[in-house]
Design an enzyme around this catalytic site. Structure first.
Site, PDB file in Angstrom:
ATOM      1  N   ARG A 192      41.040  12.981 -20.921  1.00  0.00           N
ATOM      2  CA  ARG A 192      42.410  13.078 -20.440  1.00  0.00           C
ATOM      3  C   ARG A 192      42.759  14.539 -20.139  1.00  0.00           C
ATOM      4  O   ARG A 192      42.224  15.469 -20.749  1.00  0.00           O
ATOM      5  CB  ARG A 192      43.379  12.537 -21.495  1.00  0.00           C
ATOM      6  CG  ARG A 192      43.253  11.058 -21.750  1.00  0.00           C
ATOM      7  CD  ARG A 192      43.896  10.246 -20.644  1.00  0.00           C
ATOM      8  NE  ARG A 192      43.886   8.839 -20.989  1.00  0.00           N
ATOM      9  CZ  ARG A 192      42.919   7.984 -20.677  1.00  0.00           C
ATOM     10  NH1 ARG A 192      41.862   8.397 -19.995  1.00  0.00           N
ATOM     11  NH2 ARG A 192      42.989   6.714 -21.039  1.00  0.00           N
ATOM     12  N   GLU A 221      49.478  11.890 -12.075  1.00  0.00           N
ATOM     13  CA  GLU A 221      48.656  11.024 -11.229  1.00  0.00           C
ATOM     14  C   GLU A 221      49.545  10.011 -10.527  1.00  0.00           C
ATOM     15  O   GLU A 221      50.356   9.355 -11.189  1.00  0.00           O
ATOM     16  CB  GLU A 221      47.592  10.307 -12.072  1.00  0.00           C
ATOM     17  CG  GLU A 221      46.573  11.264 -12.669  1.00  0.00           C
ATOM     18  CD  GLU A 221      45.443  10.557 -13.411  1.00  0.00           C
ATOM     19  OE1 GLU A 221      45.524   9.318 -13.604  1.00  0.00           O
ATOM     20  OE2 GLU A 221      44.485  11.227 -13.799  1.00  0.00           O
ATOM     21  N   HIS A 239      40.606   9.949 -10.747  1.00  0.00           N
ATOM     22  CA  HIS A 239      40.528   9.044 -11.911  1.00  0.00           C
ATOM     23  C   HIS A 239      39.713   7.788 -11.581  1.00  0.00           C
ATOM     24  O   HIS A 239      40.167   6.659 -11.768  1.00  0.00           O
ATOM     25  CB  HIS A 239      41.931   8.657 -12.390  1.00  0.00           C
ATOM     26  CG  HIS A 239      41.972   8.325 -13.848  1.00  0.00           C
ATOM     27  ND1 HIS A 239      43.050   8.611 -14.645  1.00  0.00           N
ATOM     28  CD2 HIS A 239      41.065   7.716 -14.666  1.00  0.00           C
ATOM     29  CE1 HIS A 239      42.808   8.205 -15.883  1.00  0.00           C
ATOM     30  NE2 HIS A 239      41.604   7.656 -15.912  1.00  0.00           N
TER      31      HIS A 239
END
Length: 265
Positions: A192, A221, A239
């Site tokens: 993360r 994001e 991601h």
């Protein structure tokens, strides 16, 4: 609709207390994957809401992605591909020859399900594997060696970071840790945002104190358009580390199995 929910399946999006206030019947928050850093766990516990995650279910998708990033950055594919798209015949970055994985030392920061699966993938590739983790790991059948954090950072040619985000890991790899790495080292993070100091890593690559770096998670994001772009030596992806259809199918099955177990037959 929210008022009728007994279970809520979530990904990485924040689960706000305002949303939870609209779900009086909620008994379970089921994480699609791993990591509960997007949930206020104290608030959830005070409401008597259980949480569940699915560690390891999609480990192979992520470990294959890490291996892909290693090979791509060693051979400088992001840089070559961008040059090609601009009509230039360039085989790599000036002063940095392409390299192969064979004979390299790979350091794994975090040796949970992803780290162990990655070690299995690397077994046949003629590399030395070091790992560091705060939790004792099962290394049965794996040709790996535990190393102190400093030794791993100083020795590894490639450092892969797959640590969870928790109170012990913010900026686990920051400027001081990057300063210990070889100038020829490659840093890869699927953790993360916040576990690795992305700003410090990008600066180190730009200044030639680190050969390359890869990031797949970001604090915001999707990233705004003005934050997206090409930087030599940087592989940045939206991601997608776990984004393989086989992994998604396994996660769907595991999600419903977990919810069924929680509520009973």
């Amino acid at each position: 609709m929210l008022a009728r929910l007994d279970a809520l399946v979530v990904g990485t999006e924040p689960v706000s207390n305002a949303l939870l206030a609209a779900t009086p019947r909620l008994k379970l928050i089921q994480r699609w994957g791993t990591g509960l850093d997007n949930i206020d766990r104290d608030h959830v516990a005070s409401r008597g809401i259980a949480t569940a995650e699915l560690p390891g279910v999609n480990a192979r998708s992520v470990s294959e992605f890490i291996l892909l990033a290693m090979l791509a950055l060693l051979r400088q594919l992001p840089d070559v591909t961008v040059s090609w798209s601009r009509g230039m015949w360039e085989t790599g970055r000036v002063g940095l020859p392409p390299r192969r994985l064979q004979g390299k030392t790979v350091g794994l920061m975090g040796f949970g399900a992803i780290g162990r699966d990655l070690a299995r993938l690397l077994q046949s590739l003629d590399v030395d594997i070091l790992y560091h983790d705060a939790v004792a790991a099962d290394v049965a059948g794996l040709s790996v060696r535990h190393a102190a954090k400093e030794e791993l950072l100083e020795s590894a040619d490639i450092i892969s970071v797959q640590l969870p985000l928790n109170p012990a890991t913010p900026c686990a790899i920051g400027a001081p840790e990057i300063a210990l790495m070889k100038r020829s080292a490659i840093l890869i993070s699927v953790s993360r945002a916040g576990v690795v100091d992305e700003t410090a890593a990008r600066l180190a690559v730009r200044e030639g104190r680190l050969a390359a770096a890869s990031f797949d998670n970001f604090a915001i994001e999707p990233l705004p358009a003005d934050k997206i772009g090409y930087t030599p030596g940087i592989l940045a992806t939206p991601h997608i580390g776990g984004a393989a259809i086989e992994g998604f199918e396994a996660l769907i099955d595991a999600c419903f199995e977990s919810i069924t177990r929680h509520f009973g037959p």
